[in-house]
Design a protein around this motif. Structure first.
Motif, PDB file in Angstrom:
ATOM      1  N   VAL A 134       1.474  13.259   5.486  1.00 42.12           N
ATOM      2  CA  VAL A 134       0.367  12.668   6.057  1.00 42.12           C
ATOM      3  C   VAL A 134      -0.802  13.625   6.387  1.00 42.12           C
ATOM      4  CG1 VAL A 134      -0.411  11.343   7.915  1.00 42.12           C
ATOM      5  CG2 VAL A 134       1.613  10.796   6.955  1.00 42.12           C
ATOM      6  N   GLY A 135      -0.112  14.904   6.817  1.00 40.62           N
ATOM      7  CA  GLY A 135      -0.904  15.992   7.336  1.00 40.62           C
ATOM      8  C   GLY A 135      -1.623  16.721   5.972  1.00 40.62           C
ATOM      9  N   SER A 136      -0.829  16.853   4.875  1.00 39.93           N
ATOM     10  CA  SER A 136      -1.344  17.362   3.771  1.00 39.93           C
ATOM     11  C   SER A 136      -2.523  16.702   3.125  1.00 39.93           C
ATOM     12  CB  SER A 136      -0.279  17.906   2.867  1.00 39.93           C
ATOM     13  OG  SER A 136       0.296  16.653   2.247  1.00 39.93           O
ATOM     14  N   PHE A 137      -2.328  15.461   3.103  1.00 36.16           N
ATOM     15  CA  PHE A 137      -3.024  14.317   2.742  1.00 36.16           C
ATOM     16  C   PHE A 137      -4.374  14.439   3.203  1.00 36.16           C
ATOM     17  CE2 PHE A 137      -4.988  10.031   2.560  1.00 36.16           C
ATOM     18  CZ  PHE A 137      -5.445  10.272   1.287  1.00 36.16           C
ATOM     19  N   PHE A 138      -4.377  14.339   4.409  1.00 33.48           N
ATOM     20  CA  PHE A 138      -5.653  14.172   5.164  1.00 33.48           C
ATOM     21  C   PHE A 138      -6.406  15.498   5.181  1.00 33.48           C
ATOM     22  CE2 PHE A 138      -3.919  10.242   6.807  1.00 33.48           C
ATOM     23  CZ  PHE A 138      -4.826   9.402   6.637  1.00 33.48           C
ATOM     24  N   LEU A 139      -5.687  16.734   5.345  1.00 35.21           N
ATOM     25  CA  LEU A 139      -6.140  17.868   5.249  1.00 35.21           C
ATOM     26  C   LEU A 139      -7.032  18.312   3.738  1.00 35.21           C
ATOM     27  CD1 LEU A 139      -3.834  20.197   6.944  1.00 35.21           C
ATOM     28  CD2 LEU A 139      -6.057  19.483   7.858  1.00 35.21           C
ATOM     29  N   LEU A 140      -6.245  17.810   2.732  1.00 35.46           N
ATOM     30  CA  LEU A 140      -6.714  17.964   1.553  1.00 35.46           C
ATOM     31  C   LEU A 140      -7.768  17.058   1.047  1.00 35.46           C
ATOM     32  CD1 LEU A 140      -3.467  18.668  -0.585  1.00 35.46           C
ATOM     33  CD2 LEU A 140      -5.254  20.047  -0.077  1.00 35.46           C
ATOM     34  N   LEU A 141      -8.030  15.748   2.008  1.00 39.08           N
ATOM     35  CA  LEU A 141      -9.102  14.858   1.789  1.00 39.08           C
ATOM     36  C   LEU A 141     -10.388  15.505   2.096  1.00 39.08           C
ATOM     37  CD1 LEU A 141      -9.643  11.998   1.051  1.00 39.08           C
ATOM     38  CD2 LEU A 141      -9.249  11.304   3.517  1.00 39.08           C
ATOM     39  N   ILE A 142     -10.361  16.517   2.862  1.00 36.66           N
ATOM     40  CA  ILE A 142     -11.595  16.972   3.286  1.00 36.66           C
ATOM     41  C   ILE A 142     -12.403  17.781   2.299  1.00 36.66           C
ATOM     42  CG2 ILE A 142     -12.582  18.670   5.010  1.00 36.66           C
ATOM     43  CD1 ILE A 142     -10.389  18.304   7.114  1.00 36.66           C
ATOM     44  N   PRO A 143     -11.752  18.773   1.677  1.00 35.98           N
ATOM     45  CA  PRO A 143     -12.457  19.321   0.541  1.00 35.98           C
ATOM     46  C   PRO A 143     -12.704  18.303  -0.752  1.00 35.98           C
ATOM     47  CG  PRO A 143     -10.107  20.039   0.766  1.00 35.98           C
ATOM     48  CD  PRO A 143     -10.506  19.399   1.787  1.00 35.98           C
ATOM     49  N   ALA A 144     -11.765  17.595  -0.936  1.00 33.38           N
ATOM     50  CA  ALA A 144     -11.854  16.462  -2.103  1.00 33.38           C
ATOM     51  C   ALA A 144     -13.372  15.797  -1.856  1.00 33.38           C
ATOM     52  CB  ALA A 144     -10.791  15.557  -1.917  1.00 33.38           C
ATOM     53  N   ALA A 145     -13.496  15.288  -0.388  1.00 43.08           N
ATOM     54  CA  ALA A 145     -14.569  14.334  -0.096  1.00 43.08           C
ATOM     55  C   ALA A 145     -15.868  15.355  -0.186  1.00 43.08           C
ATOM     56  CB  ALA A 145     -14.292  13.843   1.418  1.00 43.08           C
ATOM     57  N   ILE A 146     -15.877  16.609   0.016  1.00 40.64           N
ATOM     58  CA  ILE A 146     -16.888  17.352   0.101  1.00 40.64           C
ATOM     59  C   ILE A 146     -17.085  17.681  -1.454  1.00 40.64           C
ATOM     60  CG2 ILE A 146     -18.017  19.630   0.517  1.00 40.64           C
ATOM     61  CD1 ILE A 146     -16.165  19.692   3.037  1.00 40.64           C
ATOM     62  N   ALA A 147     -16.299  17.836  -2.200  1.00 39.75           N
ATOM     63  CA  ALA A 147     -16.515  18.030  -3.673  1.00 39.75           C
ATOM     64  C   ALA A 147     -17.126  16.719  -4.182  1.00 39.75           C
ATOM     65  CB  ALA A 147     -15.090  18.576  -4.330  1.00 39.75           C
ATOM     66  N   LEU A 148     -16.377  15.617  -3.852  1.00 35.31           N
ATOM     67  CA  LEU A 148     -16.912  14.319  -4.212  1.00 35.31           C
ATOM     68  C   LEU A 148     -18.540  14.155  -3.897  1.00 35.31           C
ATOM     69  CD1 LEU A 148     -16.593  11.748  -5.838  1.00 35.31           C
ATOM     70  CD2 LEU A 148     -15.680  10.755  -3.695  1.00 35.31           C
ATOM     71  N   THR A 149     -18.892  14.504  -2.711  1.00 34.87           N
ATOM     72  CA  THR A 149     -20.136  14.339  -2.304  1.00 34.87           C
ATOM     73  C   THR A 149     -21.173  15.249  -3.407  1.00 34.87           C
ATOM     74  OG1 THR A 149     -19.473  13.732  -0.026  1.00 34.87           O
ATOM     75  CG2 THR A 149     -21.856  14.642  -0.398  1.00 34.87           C
ATOM     76  N   GLY A 150     -20.544  16.629  -3.337  1.00 36.40           N
ATOM     77  CA  GLY A 150     -21.236  17.341  -4.257  1.00 36.40           C
ATOM     78  C   GLY A 150     -21.376  16.908  -5.583  1.00 36.40           C
TER      79      GLY A 150
ATOM     80  N   PHE B 204       0.916  -1.091  -0.037  1.00 37.44           N
ATOM     81  CA  PHE B 204       0.048   0.149   0.142  1.00 37.44           C
ATOM     82  C   PHE B 204       0.767   1.177   0.049  1.00 37.44           C
ATOM     83  CE2 PHE B 204      -2.427  -3.174   2.180  1.00 37.44           C
ATOM     84  CZ  PHE B 204      -3.610  -3.319   1.184  1.00 37.44           C
ATOM     85  N   LYS B 205       2.022   1.196  -0.556  1.00 41.59           N
ATOM     86  CA  LYS B 205       3.040   2.267  -0.712  1.00 41.59           C
ATOM     87  C   LYS B 205       2.409   3.454  -1.353  1.00 41.59           C
ATOM     88  CE  LYS B 205       7.471   3.428  -2.411  1.00 41.59           C
ATOM     89  NZ  LYS B 205       8.890   3.026  -2.805  1.00 41.59           N
ATOM     90  N   SER B 206       2.537   4.845  -1.082  1.00 39.11           N
ATOM     91  CA  SER B 206       2.215   5.842  -1.862  1.00 39.11           C
ATOM     92  C   SER B 206       0.873   6.021  -1.982  1.00 39.11           C
ATOM     93  CB  SER B 206       3.107   5.986  -2.940  1.00 39.11           C
ATOM     94  OG  SER B 206       4.367   5.798  -2.885  1.00 39.11           O
ATOM     95  N   ILE B 207      -0.028   5.423  -1.326  1.00 40.04           N
ATOM     96  CA  ILE B 207      -1.608   5.451  -1.724  1.00 40.04           C
ATOM     97  C   ILE B 207      -1.975   7.176  -1.603  1.00 40.04           C
ATOM     98  CG2 ILE B 207      -3.764   5.057  -0.875  1.00 40.04           C
ATOM     99  CD1 ILE B 207      -3.115   2.261  -0.257  1.00 40.04           C
ATOM    100  N   GLY B 208      -1.203   7.706  -0.779  1.00 36.68           N
ATOM    101  CA  GLY B 208      -1.909   9.197  -0.614  1.00 36.68           C
ATOM    102  C   GLY B 208      -1.314  10.068  -1.920  1.00 36.68           C
TER     103      GLY B 208
ATOM    104  N   TYR C 111      -2.003  26.538   5.277  1.00 38.36           N
ATOM    105  CA  TYR C 111      -1.581  26.628   4.124  1.00 38.36           C
ATOM    106  C   TYR C 111      -0.200  25.863   3.620  1.00 38.36           C
ATOM    107  CZ  TYR C 111      -0.564  28.642  -0.626  1.00 38.36           C
ATOM    108  OH  TYR C 111      -0.496  28.892  -2.165  1.00 38.36           O
ATOM    109  N   ASP C 112       0.606  26.296   4.746  1.00 42.71           N
ATOM    110  CA  ASP C 112       2.034  25.848   4.443  1.00 42.71           C
ATOM    111  C   ASP C 112       1.808  24.216   4.448  1.00 42.71           C
ATOM    112  OD1 ASP C 112       2.950  28.047   4.241  1.00 42.71           O
ATOM    113  OD2 ASP C 112       3.765  28.079   6.502  1.00 42.71           O
ATOM    114  N   THR C 113       1.269  23.450   5.523  1.00 43.58           N
ATOM    115  CA  THR C 113       1.079  22.094   5.419  1.00 43.58           C
ATOM    116  C   THR C 113       0.278  21.657   4.174  1.00 43.58           C
ATOM    117  OG1 THR C 113       0.597  22.262   7.724  1.00 43.58           O
ATOM    118  CG2 THR C 113      -0.002  20.169   7.011  1.00 43.58           C
ATOM    119  N   ILE C 114      -0.683  22.005   3.819  1.00 43.49           N
ATOM    120  CA  ILE C 114      -1.398  21.598   2.626  1.00 43.49           C
ATOM    121  C   ILE C 114      -0.234  21.491   1.252  1.00 43.49           C
ATOM    122  CG2 ILE C 114      -3.633  21.782   3.352  1.00 43.49           C
ATOM    123  CD1 ILE C 114      -4.100  24.188   1.420  1.00 43.49           C
ATOM    124  N   CYS C 115       0.656  22.392   1.273  1.00 47.05           N
ATOM    125  CA  CYS C 115       1.522  22.564   0.129  1.00 47.05           C
ATOM    126  C   CYS C 115       2.745  21.940   0.241  1.00 47.05           C
ATOM    127  CB  CYS C 115       1.853  24.066   0.003  1.00 47.05           C
ATOM    128  SG  CYS C 115       0.276  25.449  -0.410  1.00 47.05           S
TER     129      CYS C 115
END
Length: 884
Positions: free
Chosen positions: A405-421, A268-272, A391-395
């Motif tokens: 790990v932090g940037s992936f999970f933070l960016l996962l939030i808007p991505a999940a909302i957009a996917l839901t939308g 499961f390497k590099s899934i993020g 901002y620094d973390t997600i970049c």
């Protein structure tokens, strides 16, 4: 007709408008002064574009360049990095405008990608509304593949070629038209041959699925034959590109063992990082909710199952690794544009599919509208919070090429909302709860928010005022010396490829096609090396002399006594002439076959071997043994210097105390092996080194500076070199040594040099010898070289497997070397045969226009065998190898 053209031009025009506004807001050139060039674009693409400019203006050869790696084959390099029709624009701009051109090329290529995606969607789904076509086209142009991987500029060419390839494949399957497919398939290989492997695997699987979902046996045979024949023609036509390039890749330091990597990689390497690419285009994941279950939509089965097959590697790394030919360093979804386009194709099919039955009782359009407003509000709030607080973390990607790990999970939030939308909007529309207009508005707003965040994270963040490029350009034309010589830097004041790009010959180079023998030789000679990069820093006065490093660029205080300043630049750097330097060719009496003394295990011993081979004596090099050990143990066993810390004292060191007689240049070395191309090393930041109480380095060796460390020049004095350990070390080369400067100067004076010149693919040397001897050329050998002496062909021998030695006669000798990439002539012949095969079949089709198409059964069986072989090996074999 007019409306047709307007629909075709909408995607690229809107894309250009989006980028123009974005560049203006962010101050990016040409609407500002910032550059988006970083990482590979800055280190490799821009210098190679400058090299290509020299080729196109007739100043250099497309086959060979003396300005890279001491002289190297450039055919495969150009087709690895800059083989794009857009690259021809480099002739229209000045060198000082290259950064602006890079910004524009990103914008233009993504605009063309949006155009080709729009054409693909219009042709394949004629019922798709113009607004939806525009939205999906822009989504494809701004997908994660483009935004995360744009620094490899030529990769964006596949982004716009792939939709055209899909259209030509449809024409081949449905109408039997082969010419378009042959042309586009050949273009994909020509532009990016090393990523053509993943395209080939996709085509085999996709056409294989098409084959199995057809019920007509005759059509199956026709499709199999057309695909195999047309693909074979495309492969043959491009042989002149990929054959010599493949041979060069096999000769480089990138070659590894695929089986070993498959066994060692994590499942499961590099899934993020792979998901992050798809998360930039969340709508391409929406089909997952419509392919199965009671709410599934009617879609073409081959597209559905190919989409699933392309999502499996995102989760299972062994499968993904083989999609990359078994090797990659970063960018772990290099075929991600295929997944995105298939996902968007399924979205188009879902939008145009028959609607679902009436919604359940109690459902209402008002509630659906409120739900969409809530989702859009939530997405807006999430983006605002992320950009203001984290901002620094997600970049993090733009700092390390990997998501933390932090940037992936933070960016996962808007991505999940957009996917839901996206899912809710399409689902509500199919249930009749949203009108087409409200659906279009909802999808557009989701796209705008998603794109704004992605552009901010992946393009706006790394955009900077690039002063390094201007500083490097100021170093050009500092020397008017017409001889064959090389230039190096005392420190890494520019990217190594830029030294050659501004017109100098140099040993420095950084691409994936650097010959392994050249990389190893430069490490043996003491120069810094990192990953696939040969640096110009490090080395010794002896290795500089042998390699014809006649000029040095650095700060005035860094210069050695034998380096005299010739020019000074506005940025404070100076160019100095190395007064202890040989020409690139010298006449030697020693047999090169006997010169195998450089092992790379002990670089101090290698310095002695160099002096013995090129100057006839190794007495110029004196090595010194350690004289004191403080709270460390030392032993030398099995070819390793082992130094271990023994207690908690703050002083863990070994010292070298000796009397340096005469005038000596002193050096220290700590080095393990020249084999392979590791990204990291246990030797990094091992020691701090001082001489007579003055620290020369606090963290030696370092990632960017791991060549032999210069300690300074001493004369008839007692010297103490102290080496303070940061951690335990076990290395093959460790110690202090000196080079007799007066003896070296005399040896260089006594040497018999040759006059060497280089032009395009040719190197010539004029030399004299009292008796039959050898001309030693400090120029890396390549199998593409042929040589003549006084007009007669002769065999080229190698010195320590790297440099060239030419047997010469007594008297005056005219030595000529000519270079043609290995495999080029054979590849050219194969390409001509491929063109004839394609033209012959097209002509035969015209002659047999009213007769049944040729469709032999054996081709059908071949197609089946190849399909099942790829499917089993890639999706089952890789996992079996990894697990067992």
């Amino acid at each position: 007709m007019k409306q047709k053209y307007i629909r075709a031009l909408l995607p690229p025009l809107v894309m250009l408008l989006i980028f123009s506004i974005f560049y203006t807001v962010c101050g990016i050139a040409p609407f500002g002064t910032k550059s988006i060039a970083w990482c590979d674009m800055e280190q490799q693409v821009i210098p190679l574009m400058l090299d290509l400019r020299h080729v196109l203006t007739g100043e250099d050869s497309i086959f060979y360049s003396a300005g890279n790696a001491g002289g190297m084959n450039m055919w495969g390099v150009y087709f690895f990095f800059v083989a794009s029709p857009f690259s021809l624009l480099v002739c229209l701009v000045k060198e000082s405008q290259m950064l602006t051109l890079m910004n524009l090329l990103v914008m233009w290529k993504l605009a063309v990608a949006a155009w080709s995606a729009g054409w693909y969607l219009r042709r394949r789904y004629p019922q798709l509304r113009t607004s939806w076509m525009l939205l999906l086209s822009l989504t494809y142009g701004l997908c994660g593949y483009g935004l995360l991987y744009y620094q490899n500029l030529v990769w964006l060419d596949l982004l716009y070629l792939f939709p055209l390839l899909m259209l030509s494949l449809d024409a081949l399957i449905r109408e039997g038209k082969m010419l378009g497919y042959i042309c586009i398939c050949s273009a994909c290989v020509a532009v990016l041959y090393y990523l053509g492997f993943s395209i080939g695997i996709f085509l085999i699987l996709y056409v294989g699925l098409q084959y199995y979902f057809l019920s007509d046996p005759m059509r199956r045979r026709q499709i199999a034959f057309r695909f195999v024949y047309a693909s074979g023609c495309a492969l043959l036509i491009t042989a002149v590109i990929w054959l010599p390039s493949l041979l060069q890749v096999m000769d480089s330091g990138r070659v590894g063992t695929t089986m070993q990597k498959l066994r060692e990689t994590l499942v499961f390497k590099s899934i993020g990082d792979k998901l992050a690419l798809l998360m930039c285009t969340a709508i391409c994941l929406v089909p997952l909710f419509f392919l199965f279950g009671k709410h599934r939509a009617s879609v073409t089965p081959q597209t559905k199952w190919m989409y699933i097959l392309l999502l499996i590697p995102v989760l299972l790394e062994p499968v993904n690794l083989l999609w990359h030919t078994g090797s990659y360093q970063c960018y772990p979804l290099r075929y991600g544009y295929i997944t995105v386009l298939l996902g968007l194709s399924l979205v188009a099919e879902i939008l145009t599919a028959p609607p679902e039955p009436s919604p359940a009782k109690g459902s209402s359009p008002v509630r659906a509208a409120y739900a969409m407003v809530g989702i859009l509000t939530g997405l807006t709030a999430a983006i605002v919070v992320l950009c203001t607080r984290w901002y620094d973390t997600i970049c993090s990607y733009t700092d390390t090429l990997w998501h933390s790990v932090g940037s992936f999970f933070l960016l996962l939030i808007p991505a999940a909302i957009a996917l839901t939308g996206y899912y809710c909007a399409i689902r509500f529309y199919r249930q009749g709860l949203l009108s087409r207009r409200i659906l279009t508005v909802s999808l557009s707003l989701l796209f705008a928010l998603e794109t704004g965040l992605n552009l901010s994270v992946y393009i706006a963040r790394p955009a900077v005022e690039d002063t390094l490029y201007a500083q490097t350009l100021s170093l050009s034309e500092l020397s008017d010396d017409q001889d064959y010589y090389r230039v190096r830097m005392e420190r890494k004041y520019s990217h190594v490829n830029m030294i050659g790009a501004i017109g100098y010959n140099t040993i420095g180079h950084y691409t994936s096609l650097t010959a392994s023998r050249t990389m190893q030789m430069m490490k043996k000679m003491g120069y810094s090396s990192y990953w696939m990069e040969i640096g110009t820093t490090g080395g010794t006065v002896l290795s500089d002399a042998i390699l014809a490093n006649r000029y040095i660029i650095g700060l005035e205080e860094e210069l050695a006594p034998w380096q005299a300043i010739t020019r000074t630049t506005e940025c404070g750097l100076v160019m100095a002439q190395n007064q202890l330097c040989l020409p690139a060719g010298t006449v030697q009496s020693g047999d090169p076959a006997a010169l195998t003394g450089m092992t790379g295990n002990d670089r101090i011993a290698d310095q002695k071997a160099l002096a013995r081979a090129w100057l006839g004596t190794d007495s110029l090099v004196t090595s010194y043994a350690p004289t004191k050990f403080s709270h460390v143990t030392y032993d030398y066993t099995d070819g390793k210097h082992n130094v271990n810390i023994v207690d908690e004292s703050t002083d863990h060191s070994l010292s070298y105390s000796f009397f340096a007689s005469g005038r000596q240049a002193l050096y220290f070395d700590l080095f393990d092996t020249c084999e392979g191309a590791p990204i990291t090393s246990d030797t990094y930041e091992s020691v701090a080194v001082s001489i007579n109480g003055h620290f020369v380095s606090l963290d030696y060796p370092e990632k960017k500076s791991n060549g032999i460390l210069e300690l300074g020049v001493v004369e008839n004095q007692h010297v103490t070199v102290r080496v303070v350990l940061r951690h335990n070390v076990s290395v093959s080369s460790l110690g202090v040594f000196g080079i007799d400067l007066d003896g070296l100067s005399q040896a260089l004076t006594d040497s018999n040099g040759a006059y060497v010149t280089a032009s395009g693919n040719d190197i010539t040397a004029v030399c004299t010898a009292d008796a039959p001897a050898y001309l030693y050329l400090a120029i890396p050998w390549d199998p593409g070289f042929t040589a003549t002496v006084n007009g007669s062909p002769c065999e080229i021998q190698t010195i320590d497997g790297c440099f060239m030695a030419i047997p010469i006669e007594a008297g005056e000798n005219q030595v000529s070397l000519h270079f043609v990439p290995r495999g080029f002539k054979l590849g050219l012949g194969i390409s001509i045969a491929g063109l004839l095969a394609a033209a012959g079949y097209l002509l035969l089709r015209r002659i047999r226009r009213n007769k049944p198409p040729f469709a032999p059964e054996f081709v059908c069986r071949l197609m089946q065998a190849v399909f099942w072989c790829v499917l089993v090996v890639f999706y089952a074999g890789t996992m079996i190898i990894n697990i067992f």
